[in-house]
Scaffold this motif. Structure first.
Motif, PDB file in Angstrom:
ATOM      1  N   THR A  82      84.765 -23.718 -11.544  1.00 31.61           N
ATOM      2  CA  THR A  82      85.075 -24.844 -12.302  1.00 31.61           C
ATOM      3  C   THR A  82      85.145 -26.142 -11.373  1.00 31.61           C
ATOM      4  N   GLY A  83      84.523 -25.916 -10.141  1.00 31.88           N
ATOM      5  CA  GLY A  83      84.253 -27.187  -9.127  1.00 31.88           C
ATOM      6  C   GLY A  83      83.709 -28.381  -9.779  1.00 31.88           C
ATOM      7  N   PRO A  84      82.374 -28.245 -10.444  1.00 34.86           N
ATOM      8  CA  PRO A  84      81.782 -29.278 -11.009  1.00 34.86           C
ATOM      9  C   PRO A  84      82.611 -30.115 -12.231  1.00 34.86           C
ATOM     10  N   TYR A  85      83.212 -29.299 -12.874  1.00 33.30           N
ATOM     11  CA  TYR A  85      84.337 -30.026 -13.872  1.00 33.30           C
ATOM     12  C   TYR A  85      85.402 -30.475 -13.289  1.00 33.30           C
ATOM     13  N   ALA A  86      85.909 -30.102 -12.300  1.00 29.14           N
ATOM     14  CA  ALA A  86      87.034 -30.603 -11.681  1.00 29.14           C
ATOM     15  C   ALA A  86      86.353 -32.022 -10.912  1.00 29.14           C
ATOM     16  N   GLU A  87      85.370 -32.050 -10.340  1.00 28.03           N
ATOM     17  CA  GLU A  87      84.894 -33.300  -9.823  1.00 28.03           C
ATOM     18  C   GLU A  87      84.449 -34.424 -10.884  1.00 28.03           C
ATOM     19  N   ALA A  88      83.863 -33.858 -12.303  1.00 30.19           N
ATOM     20  CA  ALA A  88      83.698 -34.713 -13.016  1.00 30.19           C
ATOM     21  C   ALA A  88      85.014 -35.363 -13.670  1.00 30.19           C
ATOM     22  N   HIS A  89      85.975 -34.485 -13.967  1.00 31.27           N
ATOM     23  CA  HIS A  89      87.383 -34.951 -14.356  1.00 31.27           C
ATOM     24  C   HIS A  89      87.850 -35.781 -13.411  1.00 31.27           C
ATOM     25  N   ALA A  90      87.800 -35.640 -12.394  1.00 35.34           N
ATOM     26  CA  ALA A  90      88.501 -36.771 -11.252  1.00 35.34           C
ATOM     27  C   ALA A  90      87.626 -38.001 -11.372  1.00 35.34           C
ATOM     28  N   ALA A  91      86.408 -37.995 -11.719  1.00 32.17           N
ATOM     29  CA  ALA A  91      85.530 -39.238 -11.843  1.00 32.17           C
ATOM     30  C   ALA A  91      85.904 -39.958 -13.074  1.00 32.17           C
ATOM     31  N   GLY A  92      86.737 -39.502 -14.122  1.00 33.37           N
ATOM     32  CA  GLY A  92      86.912 -39.914 -15.464  1.00 33.37           C
ATOM     33  C   GLY A  92      85.870 -39.881 -16.395  1.00 33.37           C
ATOM     34  N   ASP A  93      84.813 -38.712 -16.277  1.00 33.94           N
ATOM     35  CA  ASP A  93      83.562 -38.457 -16.859  1.00 33.94           C
ATOM     36  C   ASP A  93      83.374 -36.950 -16.996  1.00 33.94           C
ATOM     37  N   ALA A  94      84.261 -36.212 -17.841  1.00 34.58           N
ATOM     38  CA  ALA A  94      84.029 -34.675 -17.879  1.00 34.58           C
ATOM     39  C   ALA A  94      83.627 -34.169 -19.153  1.00 34.58           C
ATOM     40  N   GLU A  95      83.406 -35.108 -20.176  1.00 35.67           N
ATOM     41  CA  GLU A  95      82.865 -34.739 -21.529  1.00 35.67           C
ATOM     42  C   GLU A  95      81.578 -33.886 -21.526  1.00 35.67           C
ATOM     43  N   ALA A  96      80.715 -34.205 -20.833  1.00 39.26           N
ATOM     44  CA  ALA A  96      79.342 -33.162 -20.441  1.00 39.26           C
ATOM     45  C   ALA A  96      79.637 -31.938 -20.071  1.00 39.26           C
ATOM     46  N   MET A  97      80.607 -32.073 -18.904  1.00 42.04           N
ATOM     47  CA  MET A  97      80.828 -30.739 -18.213  1.00 42.04           C
ATOM     48  C   MET A  97      81.707 -29.988 -19.301  1.00 42.04           C
ATOM     49  N   LEU A  98      82.828 -30.453 -20.004  1.00 39.79           N
ATOM     50  CA  LEU A  98      83.559 -29.731 -20.930  1.00 39.79           C
ATOM     51  C   LEU A  98      82.731 -28.851 -21.749  1.00 39.79           C
ATOM     52  N   ALA A  99      81.478 -29.755 -22.376  1.00 38.77           N
ATOM     53  CA  ALA A  99      80.659 -29.333 -23.317  1.00 38.77           C
ATOM     54  C   ALA A  99      79.797 -28.038 -22.596  1.00 38.77           C
ATOM     55  N   LEU A 100      79.366 -28.168 -21.524  1.00 33.72           N
ATOM     56  CA  LEU A 100      78.568 -27.043 -20.670  1.00 33.72           C
ATOM     57  C   LEU A 100      79.239 -26.005 -20.610  1.00 33.72           C
ATOM     58  N   PHE A 101      80.825 -25.918 -20.253  1.00 32.60           N
ATOM     59  CA  PHE A 101      81.656 -25.085 -19.980  1.00 32.60           C
ATOM     60  C   PHE A 101      81.885 -24.220 -21.186  1.00 32.60           C
ATOM     61  N   ALA A 102      82.172 -25.031 -22.137  1.00 37.05           N
ATOM     62  CA  ALA A 102      82.718 -24.427 -23.722  1.00 37.05           C
ATOM     63  C   ALA A 102      81.407 -23.408 -23.883  1.00 37.05           C
ATOM     64  N   THR A 103      80.311 -24.015 -23.747  1.00 37.26           N
ATOM     65  CA  THR A 103      79.028 -23.278 -24.387  1.00 37.26           C
ATOM     66  C   THR A 103      78.749 -22.124 -23.614  1.00 37.26           C
ATOM     67  N   ALA A 104      79.206 -22.112 -21.955  1.00 38.38           N
ATOM     68  CA  ALA A 104      79.020 -20.837 -21.153  1.00 38.38           C
ATOM     69  C   ALA A 104      80.035 -19.843 -21.580  1.00 38.38           C
ATOM     70  N   ALA A 105      81.203 -20.147 -22.138  1.00 45.70           N
ATOM     71  CA  ALA A 105      82.400 -19.204 -22.372  1.00 45.70           C
ATOM     72  C   ALA A 105      81.878 -18.692 -23.792  1.00 45.70           C
ATOM     73  N   ARG A 106      81.247 -19.461 -24.867  1.00 49.40           N
ATOM     74  CA  ARG A 106      80.770 -18.680 -25.982  1.00 49.40           C
ATOM     75  C   ARG A 106      79.544 -17.879 -25.664  1.00 49.40           C
ATOM     76  N   ARG A 107      78.859 -18.075 -24.888  1.00 48.16           N
ATOM     77  CA  ARG A 107      77.612 -17.243 -24.646  1.00 48.16           C
ATOM     78  C   ARG A 107      78.203 -15.924 -24.131  1.00 48.16           C
ATOM     79  N   ALA A 108      79.492 -16.063 -22.921  1.00 43.58           N
ATOM     80  CA  ALA A 108      79.733 -14.713 -22.393  1.00 43.58           C
ATOM     81  C   ALA A 108      80.354 -14.157 -23.658  1.00 43.58           C
ATOM     82  N   GLN A 109      81.217 -14.724 -24.414  1.00 40.14           N
ATOM     83  CA  GLN A 109      82.128 -13.811 -25.358  1.00 40.14           C
ATOM     84  C   GLN A 109      80.993 -13.288 -26.316  1.00 40.14           C
ATOM     85  N   THR A 110      79.876 -13.861 -26.645  1.00 37.72           N
ATOM     86  CA  THR A 110      78.857 -13.347 -27.619  1.00 37.72           C
ATOM     87  C   THR A 110      78.380 -11.786 -27.303  1.00 37.72           C
ATOM     88  N   VAL A 111      78.364 -11.693 -25.804  1.00 41.24           N
ATOM     89  CA  VAL A 111      77.909 -10.519 -25.262  1.00 41.24           C
ATOM     90  C   VAL A 111      79.113  -9.413 -24.979  1.00 41.24           C
TER      91      VAL A 111
END
Length: 201
Positions: free
Chosen positions: A118-147
């Motif tokens: 989650t390093g890239p998410y934390a960096e984006a959050h600190a910069a006040g621009d985490a929306e795209a990162m949150l979408a990426l991480f949500a997609t990654a979680a769903r991909r993992a859970q699917t398998v």
């Protein structure tokens, strides 16, 4: 491997957590060779039988983990090590980048879970621009859970960014927070800091 903790500490923590009924997780690089004072990750797990072994690909020169596994390169090397850990009764989690196109291969090599870096998410959050990162991480979680993989997360998470992460990334089973927790505890005390994290969770 004696950068963050010693083998002696691991043995003591194993005894303490077992006595208190607390889950014990060991995190380390399964490819790092044994050396004086460090028997290697798998022998240490064989001695302590943690509930979970989280495998990370960090090298000796790194202060801390900053990337996940490359399954194209490391997948087949990981497979027998994952099997050996599972034979010890360990749940196995593999450290993975959210954008890894081969993330699902963690299931192919036998892992039970992934831990999203989650390093890239934390960096984006600190910069006040985490929306795209949150979408990426949500997609990654769903991909993992699917398998069939459980999802953990960790690195640079703190009381400042944890609520947003957990509100947007589905069904995270656990988070690994060390550095921020201790840093915050220097100001607020350990008891209050742990209670703060529990309240967020």
């Amino acid at each position: 491997d004696r950068r963050h903790i010693t083998a002696e500490d691991v043995l003591a923590l194993s005894t303490l957590t077992r006595a208190r009924g607390v889950e014990f997780n060991i995190e380390g690089n399964p490819f790092a060779p044994p050396r004086e004072g460090y028997p290697g990750l798998l022998p240490l797990c064989a001695q302590t039988r943690p509930a979970q072994a989280t495998l990370v690909p960090d090298g000796d020169g790194q202060i801390t983990s900053d990337h996940g596994f490359d399954f194209e390169r490391d997948g087949e090397r990981l497979r027998p090590l994952v099997a050996e850990l599972k034979a010890m009764g360990c749940r196995v989690s593999l450290f993975v980048d959210a954008g890894n196109p081969l993330l699902e291969r963690a299931a192919d090599v036998g892992a039970d879970r992934i831990e999203l870096y989650t390093g890239p998410y934390a960096e984006a959050h600190a910069a006040g621009d985490a929306e795209a990162m949150l979408a990426l991480f949500a997609t990654a979680a769903r991909r993992a859970q699917t398998v069939g993989l459980g999802v953990n997360a960790g690195h640079d998470l703190s009381q400042d960014n944890l609520r947003d992460f957990l509100s947007n990334v589905p069904d995270v089973l656990e988070v690994s927070i060390g550095h921020a927790l201790i840093g915050e505890a220097l100001y607020d005390g350990l008891d209050a800091t742990v209670r703060g994290y529990l309240a967020l969770l």
